[in-house]
Motif scaffolding. Structure first.
Motif, PDB file in Angstrom:
ATOM      1  N   GLU A 184       0.921  -1.334   0.132  1.00 23.53           N
ATOM      2  CA  GLU A 184       0.046  -0.016  -0.011  1.00 23.53           C
ATOM      3  C   GLU A 184       0.725   1.404   0.070  1.00 23.53           C
ATOM      4  O   GLU A 184       0.345   2.345  -0.006  1.00 23.53           O
ATOM      5  CB  GLU A 184      -0.976   0.238   1.132  1.00 23.53           C
ATOM      6  N   GLY A 185       2.182   1.164  -0.053  1.00 22.74           N
ATOM      7  CA  GLY A 185       3.073   2.279  -0.091  1.00 22.74           C
ATOM      8  C   GLY A 185       4.371   2.000  -0.474  1.00 22.74           C
ATOM      9  O   GLY A 185       4.606   0.834  -0.584  1.00 22.74           O
ATOM     10  N   ARG A 238       7.490   8.155   3.551  1.00 21.97           N
ATOM     11  CA  ARG A 238       6.808   6.851   3.024  1.00 21.97           C
ATOM     12  C   ARG A 238       5.667   7.619   1.965  1.00 21.97           C
ATOM     13  O   ARG A 238       5.303   8.993   2.403  1.00 21.97           O
ATOM     14  CB  ARG A 238       6.005   6.405   4.155  1.00 21.97           C
ATOM     15  N   ASP A 252       2.467   7.022   0.519  1.00 21.19           N
ATOM     16  CA  ASP A 252       1.195   6.239   0.860  1.00 21.19           C
ATOM     17  C   ASP A 252       0.264   6.006  -0.149  1.00 21.19           C
ATOM     18  O   ASP A 252      -0.820   6.793  -0.428  1.00 21.19           O
ATOM     19  CB  ASP A 252       0.365   6.683   2.131  1.00 21.19           C
ATOM     20  N   LYS A 296      -1.929   3.799  -1.064  1.00 23.56           N
ATOM     21  CA  LYS A 296      -3.450   3.607  -0.816  1.00 23.56           C
ATOM     22  C   LYS A 296      -4.132   5.004  -0.586  1.00 23.56           C
ATOM     23  O   LYS A 296      -5.261   5.121  -1.201  1.00 23.56           O
ATOM     24  CB  LYS A 296      -3.403   2.654   0.200  1.00 23.56           C
ATOM     25  N   ALA A 297      -3.565   5.697   0.356  1.00 20.38           N
ATOM     26  CA  ALA A 297      -4.392   6.829   0.945  1.00 20.38           C
ATOM     27  C   ALA A 297      -4.407   7.843  -0.175  1.00 20.38           C
ATOM     28  O   ALA A 297      -5.610   8.452  -0.205  1.00 20.38           O
ATOM     29  CB  ALA A 297      -3.744   7.449   1.937  1.00 20.38           C
ATOM     30  N   LEU A 298      -3.556   7.926  -1.157  1.00 13.93           N
ATOM     31  CA  LEU A 298      -3.391   8.954  -2.210  1.00 13.93           C
ATOM     32  C   LEU A 298      -4.317   8.488  -3.266  1.00 13.93           C
ATOM     33  O   LEU A 298      -4.948   9.420  -3.973  1.00 13.93           O
ATOM     34  CB  LEU A 298      -1.937   9.325  -2.595  1.00 13.93           C
ATOM     35  N   THR A 299      -4.530   7.331  -3.577  1.00 14.82           N
ATOM     36  CA  THR A 299      -4.955   6.818  -5.004  1.00 14.82           C
ATOM     37  C   THR A 299      -6.165   5.859  -4.783  1.00 14.82           C
ATOM     38  O   THR A 299      -7.064   5.329  -5.593  1.00 14.82           O
ATOM     39  CB  THR A 299      -3.919   6.073  -5.798  1.00 14.82           C
ATOM     40  N   GLY A 300      -6.250   5.313  -3.576  1.00 15.34           N
ATOM     41  CA  GLY A 300      -7.012   4.021  -3.376  1.00 15.34           C
ATOM     42  C   GLY A 300      -6.800   2.751  -3.804  1.00 15.34           C
ATOM     43  O   GLY A 300      -7.634   1.777  -3.884  1.00 15.34           O
ATOM     44  N   GLN A 307      -3.443  -0.056  -4.719  1.00 15.38           N
ATOM     45  CA  GLN A 307      -2.244  -0.912  -4.110  1.00 15.38           C
ATOM     46  C   GLN A 307      -1.383  -1.442  -5.449  1.00 15.38           C
ATOM     47  O   GLN A 307      -2.065  -1.564  -6.668  1.00 15.38           O
ATOM     48  CB  GLN A 307      -2.773  -1.839  -3.067  1.00 15.38           C
ATOM     49  N   ARG A 330       1.463  17.384  -0.943  1.00 14.92           N
ATOM     50  CA  ARG A 330       0.423  16.169  -1.524  1.00 14.92           C
ATOM     51  C   ARG A 330       0.248  16.135  -2.963  1.00 14.92           C
ATOM     52  O   ARG A 330       0.432  15.310  -3.472  1.00 14.92           O
ATOM     53  CB  ARG A 330      -0.945  16.791  -0.745  1.00 14.92           C
TER      54      ARG A 330
END
Ligand code: RFL
Ligand code: PHB
Length: 391
Positions: free
Chosen positions: A73-74, A85, A87, A89-93, A95, A375
């Protein structure tokens, strides 16, 4: 009897095309120059975009991939001795998944043989004929016997050094090429990866990448000079460079040593030909384009090409419609160039350029710092890394 599609090359591109055509009820023949053992053991790519995993899943090929693949996820960018790191997953949804290319190839070969699809290994002297006619032919030798097959379409999936691209007459293709002044030395080691996620490290001594194949197998790369021989690199020298380049300011050691099972040097190049078609020959994957491995895009691009080509061939073989086939090259190239740009950018940001001055060094570090702190910067890296949309 005429088979519908002739496929040259049993890498990820050729084998996936054969499988997708089979699912659509279209017959094909795959011709491969090497042995089955050779293509199943060839260690190359390891990182799959989510879209690549999705295609394999939808086509019923991903049972083992979901059991054995490692979802990430990162990732970490490391420079000036500090890790940052990203991330994904958090940025794009989305993996990415670590699963060796040779494992994908094994799964594809097993599926092909299970339904009795034509797949010929160890063929020699493959040659293409009549590409500008509607009866293209392939001649080859198998077990000392000369063979000839007739097709409607030929798919050139024979990699960068294959015969399909050179079979196109001079003057038809435009090639775009960039050779980098460095290479990667890669090892596979029987050692547990020290970090759960990939580490891309920029260091004054050169780039290093820590990746993996399983919880017990590390895959590690260091930037080296393109003219260096693998014999110049003793195991001790390789480990010393990895420790130095992956070192953290806080003294934490992030390299686990273990027996080196395999090692090799890979040149770095960006290359694209346009168009990816000549008459009834369609090029896909490394036969049409290669990228430096820093962005982990090569195999993913090969699979994305096949996704577009398989749909176009389905329509053509069903009712003779040529609109999708005629649009194949432009559609594939639009995505190829974005992956080229990303791979070039990652390569430029992370490698040591001999002769580069202090200004270049400062700009490289500023760029990395921006990607890690903004970001918008992190999102640009993340959305390209997990894979841009197909349409
Ligand atoms: P392949 O895999 O080269 O397959 C082509 C096949 O065609 C056969 N062939 C012939 N067959 C019949 N007749 C002939 N005359 C023939 N000439 C050749 C070959 O034997 C072979 O079996 O091309 P394909 O299918 O287009 O797949 C492309 C990928 O293999 C390639 O892009 C990736 O491996 C690149 N790559 C990576 N890609 C990723 O997506 N993620 C990664 O993490 C990644 N890491 C890498 C990589 C490539 C590397 N090297 C060694 C080049 C890391 C490395 C170190
Ligand atoms: C690999 O696991 O071999 C790998 C991963 C990411 C890259 C290149 C290679 O960018």
């Amino acid at each position: 009897m005429r088979t519908q599609v002739g496929i040259v090359g049993a890498g990820p591109a050729g084998l996936l095309l054969a499988h997708l055509l089979h699912l659509a009820g279209i017959e094909s023949v795959v011709l491969e120059a090497k042995s089955r053992a050779h293509v199943e053991e060839r260690i190359r790519a390891g990182l799959m975009e989510q879209g690549t995993v999705d295609i394999l899943t939808e086509s019923g090929l991903a049972g083992r991939l979901h059991r054995e693949g490692l979802a990430h996820e990162g990732l970490e960018l490391r420079f000036d001795g500090t890790g940052h790191r990203i991330d994904l997953k958090a940025l794009t949804g989305k993996q990415v998944t670590i699963y060796g290319q040779q494992e994908v190839v094994k799964d594809l070969i097993a599926a092909r043989l299970a339904y009795g699809g034509a797949l010929h290994f160890d063929v020699e002297d493959v040659a293409l004929h009549g590409l500008e006619t509607d009866r293209p032919r392939i001649t080859y030798d198998e077990a000392g016997e000369a063979r000839l097959l007739d097709f409607y379409i030929i798919a050139g999936c024979d990699g960068f050094l294959g015969i399909c691209r050179p079979a196109i007459p001079a003057g038809v293709l435009t090639a775009y090429d960039r050779v980098y002044p460095f290479a990667w030395l890669g090892i596979l080691a029987a050692a547990p990866p020290a970090s759960h996620e990939l580490i891309y490290a920029r260091h004054e001594r050169g780039f290093a990448l820590a990746t993996m194949r399983s919880p017990k197998l590390s895959r590690l790369y260091v930037q080296c000079a393109p003219e260096e021989s693998i014999d110049d690199w003793s195991d001790d020298r390789i480990w010393a460079e990895l420790h130095a380049r992956l070192a953290r300011q806080d003294g934490a050691d992030q390299v686990n040593e273990g027996p080196i099972l395999q090692k090799g040097i890979t040149a770095m190049r960006s290359y694209v030909v346009e168009p990816m078609r000549y008459g009834r020959l369609f090029l896909a994957g490394d036969a049409a384009h290669i990228v430096p491995p820093t962005g982990a895009k090569g195999m993913n691009l090969a699979i994305a090409d096949i996704r577009v080509l398989a749909r176009a061939l389905e329509v053509f073989c069903r009712d003779g419609g040529t609109a999708l086939l005629d649009g194949y090259s432009a559609k594939a190239l639009a995505r190829v160039w974005k992956a080229q740009r990303f791979s070039w950018w990652m390569t430029s940001m992370l490698h040591r350029f001999d002769g580069g001055d202090a200004f270049e060094h400062k700009v490289q570090v500023a760029e990395l710092d921006y990607v890690c702190r903004s970001r918008a910067g992190a999102l640009t890296l993340a959305e390209n890394y997990v894979g841009l949309p197909f349409d």
